[in-house]
Enzyme design. Structure first.
Site, PDB file in Angstrom:
ATOM      1  N   ARG A  44       3.957  24.308   1.144  1.00  0.00           N
ATOM      2  CA  ARG A  44       5.157  25.150   1.003  1.00  0.00           C
ATOM      3  C   ARG A  44       6.394  24.328   0.653  1.00  0.00           C
ATOM      4  NH1 ARG A  44       4.771  30.401   3.411  1.00  0.00           N
ATOM      5  NH2 ARG A  44       2.657  31.077   3.019  1.00  0.00           N
ATOM      6  N   ARG A  48      11.558  28.750   0.250  1.00  0.00           N
ATOM      7  CA  ARG A  48      12.878  29.148   0.736  1.00  0.00           C
ATOM      8  C   ARG A  48      13.715  28.038   1.325  1.00  0.00           C
ATOM      9  NH1 ARG A  48      10.799  34.245   3.986  1.00  0.00           N
ATOM     10  NH2 ARG A  48       9.016  32.847   4.027  1.00  0.00           N
ATOM     11  N   ARG A  57      14.896  32.785  -7.674  1.00  0.00           N
ATOM     12  CA  ARG A  57      14.110  33.942  -7.243  1.00  0.00           C
ATOM     13  C   ARG A  57      14.940  35.222  -7.096  1.00  0.00           C
ATOM     14  NH1 ARG A  57      10.167  34.621  -3.862  1.00  0.00           N
ATOM     15  NH2 ARG A  57      10.810  36.751  -4.229  1.00  0.00           N
ATOM     16  N   ASP A  93       0.475  32.431  -4.771  1.00  0.00           N
ATOM     17  CA  ASP A  93       0.176  32.859  -3.411  1.00  0.00           C
ATOM     18  C   ASP A  93      -1.324  33.139  -3.311  1.00  0.00           C
ATOM     19  OD1 ASP A  93       1.674  33.721  -0.790  1.00  0.00           O
ATOM     20  OD2 ASP A  93       0.012  35.108  -1.078  1.00  0.00           O
ATOM     21  N   TYR A 168      -6.603  39.330   5.648  1.00  0.00           N
ATOM     22  CA  TYR A 168      -5.545  40.202   5.110  1.00  0.00           C
ATOM     23  C   TYR A 168      -6.121  41.528   4.609  1.00  0.00           C
ATOM     24  CZ  TYR A 168      -2.039  36.562   5.506  1.00  0.00           C
ATOM     25  OH  TYR A 168      -1.163  35.631   6.007  1.00  0.00           O
TER      26      TYR A 168
HETATM   27  O1  CP3 Z   1       3.129  25.235  -1.016  1.00  0.00           O
HETATM   28  C1  CP3 Z   1       3.809  25.663  -1.964  1.00  0.00           C
HETATM   29  O2  CP3 Z   1       4.962  25.255  -2.177  1.00  0.00           O
HETATM   30  C2  CP3 Z   1       3.168  26.627  -2.954  1.00  0.00           C
HETATM   31  C3  CP3 Z   1       3.390  27.984  -2.680  1.00  0.00           C
HETATM   32  C4  CP3 Z   1       2.592  28.815  -1.723  1.00  0.00           C
HETATM   33  C5  CP3 Z   1       3.040  30.117  -1.384  1.00  0.00           C
HETATM   34  N1  CP3 Z   1       2.071  30.717  -0.628  1.00  0.00           N
HETATM   35  C6  CP3 Z   1       4.315  30.708  -1.813  1.00  0.00           C
HETATM   36  C7  CP3 Z   1       4.917  31.747  -0.986  1.00  0.00           C
HETATM   37  C8  CP3 Z   1       1.358  28.623  -1.106  1.00  0.00           C
HETATM   38  C9  CP3 Z   1       0.463  27.407  -1.110  1.00  0.00           C
HETATM   39  C10 CP3 Z   1       1.038  29.836  -0.430  1.00  0.00           C
HETATM   40  C11 CP3 Z   1      -0.233  30.064   0.277  1.00  0.00           C
HETATM   41  C12 CP3 Z   1      -0.283  31.108   1.309  1.00  0.00           C
HETATM   42  N2  CP3 Z   1       0.190  32.395   1.272  1.00  0.00           N
HETATM   43  C13 CP3 Z   1      -0.975  30.959   2.533  1.00  0.00           C
HETATM   44  C14 CP3 Z   1      -1.700  29.708   2.943  1.00  0.00           C
HETATM   45  C15 CP3 Z   1      -0.721  28.679   3.383  1.00  0.00           C
HETATM   46  C16 CP3 Z   1      -0.263  28.835   4.784  1.00  0.00           C
HETATM   47  O3  CP3 Z   1       0.944  28.910   4.983  1.00  0.00           O
HETATM   48  O4  CP3 Z   1      -1.119  28.831   5.684  1.00  0.00           O
HETATM   49  C17 CP3 Z   1      -0.868  32.152   3.240  1.00  0.00           C
HETATM   50  C18 CP3 Z   1      -1.429  32.432   4.596  1.00  0.00           C
HETATM   51  C19 CP3 Z   1      -0.133  33.059   2.431  1.00  0.00           C
HETATM   52  C20 CP3 Z   1       0.238  34.473   2.742  1.00  0.00           C
HETATM   53  C21 CP3 Z   1       1.722  34.593   2.734  1.00  0.00           C
HETATM   54  N3  CP3 Z   1       2.469  34.740   1.588  1.00  0.00           N
HETATM   55  C22 CP3 Z   1       2.615  34.521   3.831  1.00  0.00           C
HETATM   56  C23 CP3 Z   1       2.201  34.369   5.265  1.00  0.00           C
HETATM   57  C24 CP3 Z   1       3.914  34.615   3.300  1.00  0.00           C
HETATM   58  C25 CP3 Z   1       5.222  34.484   4.043  1.00  0.00           C
HETATM   59  C26 CP3 Z   1       5.848  35.772   4.381  1.00  0.00           C
HETATM   60  C27 CP3 Z   1       7.316  35.552   4.683  1.00  0.00           C
HETATM   61  O5  CP3 Z   1       8.149  36.069   3.926  1.00  0.00           O
HETATM   62  O6  CP3 Z   1       7.625  34.871   5.674  1.00  0.00           O
HETATM   63  C28 CP3 Z   1       3.799  34.757   1.909  1.00  0.00           C
HETATM   64  C29 CP3 Z   1       4.903  34.865   0.960  1.00  0.00           C
HETATM   65  C30 CP3 Z   1       5.211  33.593   0.235  1.00  0.00           C
HETATM   66  N4  CP3 Z   1       4.286  32.821  -0.414  1.00  0.00           N
HETATM   67  C31 CP3 Z   1       6.496  33.001   0.077  1.00  0.00           C
HETATM   68  C32 CP3 Z   1       6.327  31.861  -0.708  1.00  0.00           C
HETATM   69  C33 CP3 Z   1       7.382  30.912  -1.199  1.00  0.00           C
HETATM   70  C34 CP3 Z   1       7.792  33.580   0.594  1.00  0.00           C
HETATM   71  C35 CP3 Z   1       8.232  34.670  -0.326  1.00  0.00           C
HETATM   72  C36 CP3 Z   1       9.641  34.516  -0.793  1.00  0.00           C
HETATM   73  O7  CP3 Z   1      10.141  33.401  -1.051  1.00  0.00           O
HETATM   74  O8  CP3 Z   1      10.260  35.569  -0.975  1.00  0.00           O
END
Ligand code: CP3
Length: 363
Positions: A44, A48, A57, A93, A168
């Site tokens: 990540r 954010r 974004r 994602d 999910y």
């Molecule tokens: O690592 C990176 O920089 C690459 C980007 C990345 C995202 N999601 C972007 C994202 C990666 C590797 C993921 C994988 C992902 N997504 C996982 C596995 C990694 C982990 O954290 O265990 C999981 C479980 C998800 C599912 C998911 N998508 C979650 C739990 C969330 C967060 C929800 C929230 O808003 O708190 C997302 C959304 C997401 N994926 C965001 C980002 C940058 C946030 C959305 C935003 O910026 O508006």
């Protein structure tokens, strides 16, 4: 040197760049070869915590951003420019391939992936059709653009592992206890196995697209698999993850396997076919190495919350990680889970510099 800092007019040829990438500290560490310094990247790292991310974004929904190669390229490069990390991770994602095959799902800000109609019956399985490369043309395009921009810096592709995706899909959204998922796993093992098998095919196809477009490593995120006991993991989940790793073994790119709360599963996560096992902060790396066994590199494992402590404390905790990693065959420094959104990005930049300086050695 990465493309972002290359002086203008000095074009590297593609082949030189590929050779430099293969020789990068990150890929060397994954292959358990000597390194000039311990490589660092952060799960990540794009997201954010970066003001420049929040800015680009603005006004674009998460899933829509993932389908725009220009945005994906910019967001993926942001942490590389800012922190000088040793690898980029493709901005996407885990639910992107599921959206691409037509499932009605969304990513809700502050919540995570939400699925309109959960998958719980045999009839529901029909909605999980195979993923074709044409479903994700934007991924092929964005990876191609990124590889050109990144120069010697490797690009990590990724996908969600079958169990975490299933969680999910079956729950319909994020879950603390995974009760519907486990009810299906224990209650209808045959349907569960078929669900995971379909997800394994989708995941493998999604990783192949990224590798064929130029990703030089892949990470399989089984973030929530720590909810399982080892015997259940081995019986009900591991076969699907093995299928994913086997499907991409022939490319020769390092395969990283990561989950949270996996102390009791570390050996099995390696056995599933990983070259590198990701470790969260609950198990020190020397102990993790004993559990994983020989022939694997490890990735991790600073607690992401440590970055909220003063600089000296961050460095003390990072030094503990590096000390525990002394005897490893290969070590990629990372956090034990993703960067928390309110992390000070300067703390991440300083951490990269600290790890690089403290581990600088001649190969
Ligand atoms: O690592 C990176 O920089 C690459 C980007 C990345 C995202 N999601 C972007 C994202 C990666 C590797 C993921 C994988 C992902 N997504 C996982 C596995 C990694 C982990 O954290 O265990 C999981 C479980 C998800 C599912 C998911 N998508 C979650 C739990 C969330 C967060 C929800 C929230 O808003 O708190 C997302 C959304 C997401 N994926 C965001 C980002 C940058 C946030 C959305 C935003 O910026 O508006």
């Amino acid at each position: 040197m990465s493309a972002t800092e290359r002086p203008s007019g000095q074009q590297q040829t593609g082949r030189d760049a590929a050779r430099a990438t293969a020789d990068s500290a990150f890929l060397r560490a994954c292959r358990r070869e000597p390194v000039p310094h311990t490589p660092v990247w952060f799960m990540r790292q794009a997201g954010r915590s970066l003001p420049e991310y929040r800015k680009v974004r603005e006004g674009t929904a998460m899933l829509e951003s993932c389908m725009r190669p220009d945005l994906v390229t910019e967001i993926t490069l942001q942490p590389v420019r800012r922190h000088q990390v040793d690898a980029a991770i493709y901005f996407s994602d885990i639910v992107v391939p599921l959206k691409a095959i037509g499932l009605d799902l969304d990513i809700k800000p502050g919540v995570g992936p939400v699925v309109e109609q959960p998958i719980r019956t045999r009839a529901d399985l029909e909605r999980l059709r195979p993923l074709e490369p044409d479903d994700v043309k934007y991924v092929t395009e964005a990876v191609g653009m990124l590889v050109g921009e990144l120069g010697a810096t490797p690009l990590i592709g990724f996908a969600g592992a079958p169990f975490t995706l299933a969680s999910y899909l079956v729950e319909g959204g994020p879950s603390r206890n995974h009760e519907h998922t486990k009810a299906l796993m224990y209650g209808d093992p045959e349907l569960w196995a078929d669900l995971l098998d379909r997800l394994a095919d989708i995941t493998a196809a999604f990783l192949k697209v990224q590798i064929e477009a130029g990703a030089s490593a892949v990470q399989l995120f089984d973030s929530w698999v720590g909810a399982l006991a080892p015997a259940d993991y081995r019986r009900s989940v591991m076969p699907a993850s093995v299928k994913v790793f086997d499907a991409v073994a022939g490319y020769g790119v390092p395969r990283i396997h990561f989950g949270v709360g996996t102390g009791e599963l570390l050996g099995l996560l390696g056995e599933a076919g990983a070259d590198v096992v990701g470790v969260d902060w609950r198990v020190p790396l020397d102990e993790a190495a004993r559990r994983v066994g020989p022939g694997k590199a490890l990735q991790g494992n600073l607690d992401p919350a440590v970055l909220f402590a003063p600089r000296e404390a961050v460095e003390t905790k990072a030094a503990e990680v590096l000390d525990a990693a002394q005897g490893l065959e290969g070590h990629v420094f990372n956090l034990g889970h993703g960067v928390l959104p309110t992390t000070d990005p300067d703390a991440l930049t300083r951490l990269v510099e600290y790890v690089h300086t403290r581990t600088a050695r001649s190969v």
